[in-house]
Motif scaffolding. Structure first.
Motif, short mmCIF file in Angstrom:
data_model
loop_
_atom_site.label_atom_id
_atom_site.label_comp_id
_atom_site.label_asym_id
_atom_site.label_seq_id
_atom_site.Cartn_x
_atom_site.Cartn_y
_atom_site.Cartn_z
N MET A 261 -12.44 -19.30 0.61
CA MET A 261 -12.70 -20.08 1.82
C MET A 261 -12.56 -19.22 3.07
SD MET A 261 -10.99 -23.86 1.49
CE MET A 261 -11.19 -24.11 3.23
N THR A 262 -11.53 -18.39 3.08
CA THR A 262 -11.30 -17.52 4.24
C THR A 262 -12.46 -16.56 4.43
OG1 THR A 262 -8.90 -17.65 3.92
CG2 THR A 262 -9.74 -15.82 5.25
N SER A 263 -12.96 -15.99 3.33
CA SER A 263 -14.08 -15.07 3.42
C SER A 263 -15.33 -15.77 3.97
CB SER A 263 -14.38 -14.45 2.05
OG SER A 263 -13.38 -13.52 1.69
N TYR A 264 -15.58 -16.97 3.48
CA TYR A 264 -16.74 -17.71 3.97
C TYR A 264 -16.56 -18.11 5.44
CZ TYR A 264 -18.54 -18.00 -0.80
OH TYR A 264 -19.03 -17.69 -2.04
N GLU A 265 -15.33 -18.42 5.82
CA GLU A 265 -15.05 -18.75 7.21
C GLU A 265 -15.31 -17.53 8.11
OE1 GLU A 265 -11.05 -20.11 6.99
OE2 GLU A 265 -11.60 -22.09 6.20
N ASN A 266 -14.93 -16.35 7.62
CA ASN A 266 -15.20 -15.12 8.38
C ASN A 266 -16.70 -14.90 8.54
OD1 ASN A 266 -12.48 -14.51 8.66
ND2 ASN A 266 -12.41 -13.27 6.79
N ALA A 267 -17.46 -15.22 7.49
CA ALA A 267 -18.91 -15.08 7.56
C ALA A 267 -19.50 -16.07 8.57
CB ALA A 267 -19.52 -15.31 6.18
N LEU A 268 -18.96 -17.29 8.58
CA LEU A 268 -19.45 -18.32 9.50
C LEU A 268 -19.14 -18.00 10.95
CD1 LEU A 268 -18.62 -21.48 7.38
CD2 LEU A 268 -20.91 -20.67 8.03
N ARG B 226 -17.62 -11.00 -0.99
CA ARG B 226 -16.18 -11.11 -1.24
C ARG B 226 -15.82 -12.56 -1.59
NH1 ARG B 226 -11.11 -11.72 1.16
NH2 ARG B 226 -9.60 -10.13 0.48
N GLY B 227 -16.41 -13.51 -0.86
CA GLY B 227 -16.16 -14.92 -1.14
C GLY B 227 -16.64 -15.31 -2.53
N LYS B 228 -17.80 -14.80 -2.91
CA LYS B 228 -18.37 -15.11 -4.23
C LYS B 228 -17.48 -14.58 -5.35
CE LYS B 228 -22.79 -14.90 -6.70
NZ LYS B 228 -24.19 -14.42 -6.64
N ALA C 247 -23.08 -19.07 3.38
CA ALA C 247 -21.68 -19.22 3.80
C ALA C 247 -21.28 -20.69 3.85
CB ALA C 247 -21.48 -18.56 5.16
N LEU C 248 -22.18 -21.54 4.35
CA LEU C 248 -21.89 -22.97 4.43
C LEU C 248 -21.70 -23.58 3.04
CD1 LEU C 248 -24.44 -23.94 7.23
CD2 LEU C 248 -21.93 -24.13 7.39
N GLN C 249 -22.62 -23.24 2.13
CA GLN C 249 -22.53 -23.78 0.77
C GLN C 249 -21.29 -23.25 0.05
OE1 GLN C 249 -26.26 -22.77 -1.08
NE2 GLN C 249 -27.47 -23.96 0.39
#
Length: 323
Positions: free
Chosen positions: A231-238, A217-219, A247-249
């Motif tokens: 950013m929110t999607s990657y934060e959810n993954a983290l 989803r973030g991609k 997720a960090l990258q």
């Protein structure tokens, strides 16, 4: 004959009274006698069928309605009565769980006389049939086979072919979150980002802990230029895996994009519950107004540690600036 018809009508009235009182045995007796006195009137057969229906003798109700239709055709009965008989047959089939037969007889009824209530019942039965067909098609084993075929094609770069098999896998097992994630990956490769995003949302609806759903989803959101949501999607993954390198990258990349765009940075900040709470505080709003009219007031407010933290949060978010 006229006297017999009149007596039959009286018996029907008595039968109707018993029917409303749920005294079905008496009602059946009255309707049967009425039919004997007026044997060409299909109404009495319909009344008898109605009693059988209430007694849960659905097969008897169906047979009696079919007899009533035959009698009505022979004596040129009103088409509305014929339609009523077909509807009663359909209702009996529905009670028996024979939805395909019910559908046939609702359609026959509507061909005689179009009644909104009958059309609604037909729609309900069609919906049940469709759902039963969907459920009967579900097969997790075949879904897994389709997924594996899709995976092989995906690795070979045949994304359109893989898409076809992932879609079939979803039909076979629509509650498997991973399948939507796989298909989202296909859509991403085919640049069908809107469809990929929809699949990611479905994936996470089924399993919010499936990290690949958040990553994909973030991609997709990053590809669409919506870096704030990315950013929110990657934060959810983290939150699920703080050490996940993808997720960090992805988060760092999205963060750089957000900070390079002041408007997007502001959009991101306004979606932060902590920022919303600060801006919703009447005391903080008064302080911010004082800072605009008297910059020197800032130094006094910064002496209060609690207010200083809130002001720093707004500064970090790019919502305010000190000149």
């Amino acid at each position: 004959m006229a006297t017999n018809e009149s007596e039959a009508a009286n018996l029907k009235t008595q039968g109707n009274l018993s029917y409303t009182k749920k005294d079905f045995d008496t009602a059946l007796s009255c309707y049967t006698k009425a039919l004997t006195l007026d044997p060409t009137n299909m109404t009495y057969k319909l009344n008898i069928a109605a009693v059988y229906f209430e007694q849960k003798k659905y097969e008897d109700s169906i047979k009696t309605c079919l007899d009533a239709i035959e009698l009505g055709r022979e004596n040129r009965a009103d088409f509305k009565l014929i339609a009523k008989a077909f509807t009663r047959i359909a209702n009996s089939h529905r009670k028996l769980g024979e939805y395909t037969n019910a559908k046939v007889f609702y359609e026959k009824s509507l061909s005689e006389h179009r009644v909104p209530e009958t059309r609604a019942m037909l729609a309900e039965v069609e919906k049940i049939i469709k759902e039963e067909e969907r459920k009967s098609y579900i097969d997790p084993v075949k879904a897994e086979e389709e997924k594996e075929t899709g995976n092989d094609l995906f690795k070979k770069g045949d994304f359109a072919g893989a898409l076809k098999h992932y879609t079939e896998a979803i039909r076979r097992n629509p509650e498997d979150a991973k399948l939507y994630s796989n298909r989202a990956a296909c859509y991403t490769k085919l640049a069908a980002f809107d469809l990929g995003l929809k699949d990611c949302d479905k994936c996470l609806e089924l399993d919010v802990t499936f990290i690949k759903g958040h990553l994909r989803r973030g991609k997709i959101l990053h590809a669409l230029g919506d870096h704030t949501k990315a950013m929110t999607s990657y934060e959810n993954a983290l939150q699920l895996d703080p050490t996940n390198s993808e997720a960090l990258q992805g988060h760092q990349l999205a963060l750089r994009q957000v900070h390079s765009n002041p408007e997007e940075m502001r959009k991101k900040a306004m979606g932060d519950p902590e920022v919303q709470a600060i801006l919703g505080d009447p005391a903080m709003r008064l302080i911010l107004e004082q800072m605009q009219t008297d910059p020197r007031a800032l130094q006094d407010h910064l002496k209060n540690p609690e207010i200083a933290v809130k002001i720093q949060k707004l500064l970090d978010s790019g919502l305010i600036a000190i000149r």
